[in-house]
Design a protein around this motif. Structure first.
Motif, PDB file in Angstrom:
ATOM      1  N   LYS A  46       0.820  -1.207   0.000  1.00  0.00           N
ATOM      2  CA  LYS A  46       0.000   0.000   0.000  1.00  0.00           C
ATOM      3  C   LYS A  46       0.862   1.268   0.000  1.00  0.00           C
ATOM      4  N   ALA A  47       1.977   1.210   0.698  1.00  0.00           N
ATOM      5  CA  ALA A  47       2.861   2.369   0.719  1.00  0.00           C
ATOM      6  C   ALA A  47       3.414   2.650  -0.675  1.00  0.00           C
ATOM      7  N   ALA A  48       3.634   1.585  -1.447  1.00  0.00           N
ATOM      8  CA  ALA A  48       4.162   1.729  -2.804  1.00  0.00           C
ATOM      9  C   ALA A  48       3.122   2.295  -3.763  1.00  0.00           C
ATOM     10  N   GLU A  49       1.863   2.189  -3.415  1.00  0.00           N
ATOM     11  CA  GLU A  49       0.792   2.677  -4.294  1.00  0.00           C
ATOM     12  C   GLU A  49       0.662   4.198  -4.249  1.00  0.00           C
ATOM     13  N   ALA A  96      -2.142   1.794   4.384  1.00  0.00           N
ATOM     14  CA  ALA A  96      -0.793   1.411   4.812  1.00  0.00           C
ATOM     15  C   ALA A  96      -0.597   1.732   6.292  1.00  0.00           C
ATOM     16  N   ALA A  97      -1.109   2.885   6.719  1.00  0.00           N
ATOM     17  CA  ALA A  97      -0.988   3.272   8.122  1.00  0.00           C
ATOM     18  C   ALA A  97      -1.745   2.301   9.018  1.00  0.00           C
ATOM     19  N   ARG A 108       6.114   4.577  11.753  1.00  0.00           N
ATOM     20  CA  ARG A 108       5.739   4.609  10.343  1.00  0.00           C
ATOM     21  C   ARG A 108       4.258   4.938  10.174  1.00  0.00           C
ATOM     22  N   ALA A 109       3.443   4.385  11.047  1.00  0.00           N
ATOM     23  CA  ALA A 109       2.005   4.657  10.978  1.00  0.00           C
ATOM     24  C   ALA A 109       1.736   6.141  11.215  1.00  0.00           C
TER      25      ALA A 109
END
Length: 363
Positions: free
Chosen positions: A167-170, A178-179, A203-204
């Motif tokens: 999801k982070a890559a999207e 992603a969070a 990261r979240a």
């Protein structure tokens, strides 16, 4: 009257055997000498009294004085030892009390953190169940779900980690998903890896900083991992969100969390201010709704935390007042809710704590 006062001053020392014997001899020989001087008794000759009697009559008064002085000296010596011994005992008691207080404060912090963690774990497990129901769920989800149900979260952690990376890559549009994956990963990681949990919550918070609850989770994870400065920043960020939302109960919680960190950092004056800010809100909420057991317990906890800080600051009597206020609330809750184990546990704990401190500081 002067004689009586003088006797009252020395009376405590008469329990010493040497002093007591000395006074008896002093009285005996003093009366005997007075009778001889007054002519009531005739002085004994050497032949009549003998050498021993003569020496006793001649030096008895001096012997009595020497014994009294020795007794006073011994009494003074033992009194000095008692003072030194009392000082050492007081110092030992203080060290033990401080250690006990640190243990209790850490226990309370962990208890609250565990409650938050359980909430996050529930969300994580629920999210994982929903993920397993999706038609595009990864092939490994079913196996991971079985591992999670068996008490092995590692496989589930990997699924969330994969989801996070995907999801982070999207891009920005998928950041919230992603969070969420990062928060779930953090919740699962708290079970066995504090550092992994901290990294996940960091990261979240970057992926979705507007999700307010992530900040208190990040703060708790930072405390567990020993990153106190980061924990304070996270709790203050959470406080800002709650002040914007007007959630008074969570504002109070934020102040208490910040106070916990300040205590750990040694900033007792700052901690006292934070706890008192939390207490003011808890007191207002409890007054508005006396029937709300949760708010009443919050008030009790706030009083206790403030008492702990007063102990560290050396204000023992002020601390006892705070502990008593905490105990009174806990007692009412326990009596009103006899079926509630947490309230019963609070009462038992506070009763023991108050008894200990009263026994030490009210002597």
């Amino acid at each position: 009257m002067d004689a009586l006062k003088a006797f009252a001053d020395i009376a405590p020392f008469l329990s010493n055997p040497l002093v007591l014997v000395g006074f008896v001899l002093l009285l005996f020989f003093g009366i005997h000498r007075t009778l001889i001087k007054s002519g009531v008794l005739r002085p004994l000759s050497e032949r009549q009294g003998g050498v021993v009697v003569k020496l006793l009559l001649k030096y008895g008064f001096v012997i009595a004085l020497v014994m009294i002085l020795c007794g006073f000296g011994y009494a003074f010596y033992t009194a000095t030892l008692d003072v030194e011994r009392s000082a050492k005992v007081a110092e030992t008691v203080k060290v033990l009390q401080e250690a006990h207080e640190r243990e209790i404060a850490e226990y309370q912090r962990r208890e609250e953190a565990y409650q938050r963690r359980d909430e996050e774990l529930t969300k994580a497990v629920t999210a994982f169940a929903h993920l397993a129901e999706k038609p595009d769920a990864p092939q490994s989800v079913e196996d991971a779900q079985k591992e999670l149900e068996a008490g092995n979260p590692e496989a589930a952690e990997q699924i969330f980690a994969d989801t996070l990376e995907r999801k982070a890559a999207e891009g920005e549009a998928a950041n919230k998903e992603a969070a969420a994956a990062a928060r779930h990963l953090g919740a699962l990681a708290t079970l066995n890896d504090a550092q992994k949990a901290l990294v996940a919550y960091r990261r979240a918070s970057k992926l979705d900083p507007e999700y307010s609850s992530v900040w208190i989770s990040l703060g708790d994870a930072a405390v567990t991992a020993g990153s106190l400065a980061e924990a304070e920043r996270a709790f203050r960020q959470y406080l800002e969100f709650q002040e914007q939302d007007g959630d008074e109960r969570e504002i109070s919680v934020s102040h208490n969390r910040i106070g916990d960190v300040q205590v750990a950092q040694g900033d007792l004056s700052g901690a006292l201010k934070s706890y008192q800010a939390g207490l003011e809100i808890a007191d207002r909420l409890a007054s508005q709704d006396p029937g709300n057991a949760g708010w009443q317990r919050d008030l009790s906890v706030s009083h206790e935390r403030i008492g702990d800080v007063w102990i560290k600051l050396g204000k023992e009597q002020t601390a006892l007042v705070s502990y008593s206020q905490s105990y009174d609330i806990a007692k009412k809750l326990a009596e009103k809710h006899p079926e509630h184990p947490e309230f019963q546990s609070d009462l038992t704990y506070l009763n023991e704590k108050l008894s200990v401190y009263r026994g030490v500081f009210e002597k």
